[in-house]
Write a protein that holds these residues in place. Sequence first.
Motif, PDB file in Angstrom:
ATOM      1  N   PHE A   3     -42.390  20.747 -14.072  1.00 36.28           N
ATOM      2  CA  PHE A   3     -41.768  20.262 -12.846  1.00 36.28           C
ATOM      3  C   PHE A   3     -40.269  20.521 -12.906  1.00 36.28           C
ATOM      4  N   SER A   4     -39.726  21.009 -11.807  1.00 35.98           N
ATOM      5  CA  SER A   4     -38.287  21.194 -11.671  1.00 35.98           C
ATOM      6  C   SER A   4     -37.868  20.623 -10.320  1.00 35.98           C
ATOM      7  N   LEU A   5     -36.653  20.124 -10.254  1.00 35.84           N
ATOM      8  CA  LEU A   5     -36.136  19.573  -9.007  1.00 35.84           C
ATOM      9  C   LEU A   5     -34.681  19.990  -8.859  1.00 35.84           C
ATOM     10  N   GLU A   6     -34.405  20.631  -7.733  1.00 36.78           N
ATOM     11  CA  GLU A   6     -33.057  21.071  -7.420  1.00 36.78           C
ATOM     12  C   GLU A   6     -32.688  20.504  -6.054  1.00 36.78           C
ATOM     13  N   VAL A   7     -31.507  19.923  -5.951  1.00 34.76           N
ATOM     14  CA  VAL A   7     -31.036  19.344  -4.694  1.00 34.76           C
ATOM     15  C   VAL A   7     -29.643  19.885  -4.410  1.00 34.76           C
ATOM     16  N   TYR A   8     -29.493  20.486  -3.228  1.00 33.92           N
ATOM     17  CA  TYR A   8     -28.212  21.060  -2.809  1.00 33.92           C
ATOM     18  C   TYR A   8     -27.639  21.992  -3.872  1.00 33.92           C
ATOM     19  N   GLY A   9     -28.516  22.777  -4.492  1.00 32.34           N
ATOM     20  CA  GLY A   9     -28.080  23.754  -5.480  1.00 32.34           C
ATOM     21  C   GLY A   9     -27.827  23.196  -6.861  1.00 32.34           C
ATOM     22  N   ALA A  44     -42.498  10.411  -4.009  1.00 26.06           N
ATOM     23  CA  ALA A  44     -43.115   9.918  -2.777  1.00 26.06           C
ATOM     24  C   ALA A  44     -43.682  11.061  -1.945  1.00 26.06           C
ATOM     25  N   ALA A  45     -43.036  12.217  -1.981  1.00 29.16           N
ATOM     26  CA  ALA A  45     -43.519  13.394  -1.248  1.00 29.16           C
ATOM     27  C   ALA A  45     -44.630  14.095  -2.024  1.00 29.16           C
ATOM     28  N   ARG A  46     -44.962  13.538  -3.179  1.00 24.84           N
ATOM     29  CA  ARG A  46     -46.018  14.065  -4.061  1.00 24.84           C
ATOM     30  C   ARG A  46     -45.752  15.501  -4.496  1.00 24.84           C
ATOM     31  N   LEU A  47     -44.454  15.799  -4.706  1.00 18.00           N
ATOM     32  CA  LEU A  47     -44.104  17.083  -5.303  1.00 18.00           C
ATOM     33  C   LEU A  47     -44.537  17.102  -6.766  1.00 18.00           C
ATOM     34  N   VAL A  48     -44.636  15.916  -7.352  1.00 20.36           N
ATOM     35  CA  VAL A  48     -45.261  15.739  -8.660  1.00 20.36           C
ATOM     36  C   VAL A  48     -46.699  15.329  -8.354  1.00 20.36           C
ATOM     37  N   PRO A  49     -47.698  15.987  -8.962  1.00 18.31           N
ATOM     38  CA  PRO A  49     -49.089  15.637  -8.641  1.00 18.31           C
ATOM     39  C   PRO A  49     -49.405  14.179  -8.999  1.00 18.31           C
ATOM     40  N   ILE A  56     -47.389   4.812  -2.865  1.00 10.22           N
ATOM     41  CA  ILE A  56     -45.994   4.935  -3.251  1.00 10.22           C
ATOM     42  C   ILE A  56     -45.151   4.379  -2.112  1.00 10.22           C
ATOM     43  N   PHE A  57     -44.267   3.455  -2.450  1.00  7.57           N
ATOM     44  CA  PHE A  57     -43.363   2.883  -1.462  1.00  7.57           C
ATOM     45  C   PHE A  57     -41.940   3.006  -1.984  1.00  7.57           C
ATOM     46  N   ILE A  58     -41.046   3.429  -1.136  1.00 10.10           N
ATOM     47  CA  ILE A  58     -39.631   3.486  -1.485  1.00 10.10           C
ATOM     48  C   ILE A  58     -38.880   2.622  -0.485  1.00 10.10           C
ATOM     49  N   LEU A  59     -38.133   1.675  -1.001  1.00  5.53           N
ATOM     50  CA  LEU A  59     -37.279   0.857  -0.140  1.00  5.53           C
ATOM     51  C   LEU A  59     -35.924   1.544  -0.087  1.00  5.53           C
ATOM     52  N   SER A  60     -35.455   1.837   1.095  1.00  6.45           N
ATOM     53  CA  SER A  60     -34.237   2.628   1.230  1.00  6.45           C
ATOM     54  C   SER A  60     -32.963   1.786   1.221  1.00  6.45           C
ATOM     55  N   GLU A  61     -33.118   0.524   0.991  1.00  3.65           N
ATOM     56  CA  GLU A  61     -31.942  -0.337   0.948  1.00  3.65           C
ATOM     57  C   GLU A  61     -32.153  -1.396  -0.129  1.00  3.65           C
ATOM     58  N   GLU A  62     -31.066  -1.969  -0.556  1.00  2.00           N
ATOM     59  CA  GLU A  62     -31.150  -2.995  -1.588  1.00  2.00           C
ATOM     60  C   GLU A  62     -31.900  -4.204  -1.047  1.00  2.00           C
TER      61      GLU A  62
END
Length: 110
Positions: A3-9, A44-49, A56-62
């Motif tokens: 698995f590799s992850l690149e964000v904004y280069g 969450a996007a299941r880029l990892v199998p 999967i739940f992600i809370l976007s705020e504290e």
Amino acid sequence: GSFSLEVYGKVLIQDTSIELNYGRRYGLLGANGVGKTSFLKALAARLVPIPEFHDIFILSEEAKSTNLSALEYVVKAAEVEVDRLEKKVEDIIEQHGPEADELQHIYDRI
């Protein structure tokens, strides 16, 4: 697999094996801006199998201080979101009828 992850280069994770075991809890530690949220969004996007039966739940705020456990808090947030979506479905059906195109997307989210 690898698995590799690149964000904004910027390479955040490169050629790494990700293994998450059922029944375990995991935490991410790191300074601000190192990619913790980006990695969670990739999960969450299941880029990892990850098997579909794992939610999967992600809370976007504290989360506000509460007596609820982390699980109870997430479940409550999910229930609020389902209620909101169900209300939106009712509004769309009233305005556009039960065959409205946008309904399927909302049903998929519910």
